[in-house]
Design an enzyme around this catalytic site. Sequence first.
Site, PDB file in Angstrom:
ATOM      1  CG  HIS A 105      24.050  -5.732   1.280  1.00 28.74           C
ATOM      2  ND1 HIS A 105      24.066  -7.116   1.002  1.00 28.74           N
ATOM      3  CD2 HIS A 105      23.110  -5.142   0.326  1.00 28.74           C
ATOM      4  CE1 HIS A 105      23.777  -7.437  -0.216  1.00 28.74           C
ATOM      5  NE2 HIS A 105      23.113  -6.151  -0.485  1.00 28.74           N
TER       6      HIS A 105
ATOM      7  NE  ARG B  10       9.730  13.226   9.605  1.00 24.95           N
ATOM      8  CZ  ARG B  10      11.034  12.857   8.645  1.00 24.95           C
ATOM      9  NH1 ARG B  10      10.953  12.991   7.401  1.00 24.95           N
ATOM     10  NH2 ARG B  10      12.231  13.000   9.368  1.00 24.95           N
TER      11      ARG B  10
ATOM     12  CG  ASN C 191      -0.270  -0.326 -12.377  1.00 26.90           C
ATOM     13  OD1 ASN C 191       0.112  -0.614 -13.582  1.00 26.90           O
ATOM     14  ND2 ASN C 191      -1.184   0.635 -12.004  1.00 26.90           N
TER      15      ASN C 191
ATOM     16  CB  ALA D 256       2.931   8.657  -5.386  1.00 22.39           C
TER      17      ALA D 256
END
Length: 200
Positions: free
Chosen positions: A119, A182, A89, A162
């Site tokens: 990093h 989780r 999407n 989401a």
Amino acid sequence: MDTEQLIQHFNQGKSVTPGTAEHDLLLQCSNDAMRITAELNTAYHSPERIRELMSQLTGKPIDGSFTLFPPFYSDFGKNITIGKNVFINACCCFQDQGGITLGDGALIGHRVVLATINHGFLPEERSSCRPAPIVIGRNVWIGSGAVVLPGVTIGENAIVAAGAVVTRDVEAGCIVAGTPARFIRSVADMTPQEKRACLA
């Protein structure tokens, strides 16, 4: 060094440091990715043309079953592998130097970020890029605004809610949510009403 050697370098988990030949080539590839995604994102294109541009970006054939709703962003592009019947999407960001694999039937929601680069924590190491792959299994659904971090594998048929931030592997058939993500429940344990709601 050529692009294939750079991809092998990344796939071996080797870091890239500014001032090296690898870093110079990475910048060239990034500029190429910016050129292709700029074309992809600044005008309407037919589904066929979108697949052509994604093939240019990834350097690989893109199956005719693939669907993408632009805009789409990638800062490398050449280490993305896309299966069949994949849907991406709008407004997704793929940082793919470490490698991103999308299995057949994967559904990627709005504004999903797949980030394969980390990093160093020490200030003197912070400009080095440390790659680790992301593997999205078959029929995985990643909800809008989710972020998947380097080195994560999401097993087939899993669901990422989401807004979740996925920091570790997700087992097949599991639903995960939250920051960090989780385990919530198994897809197999959903009630018939919940399954119908997903199809509504």
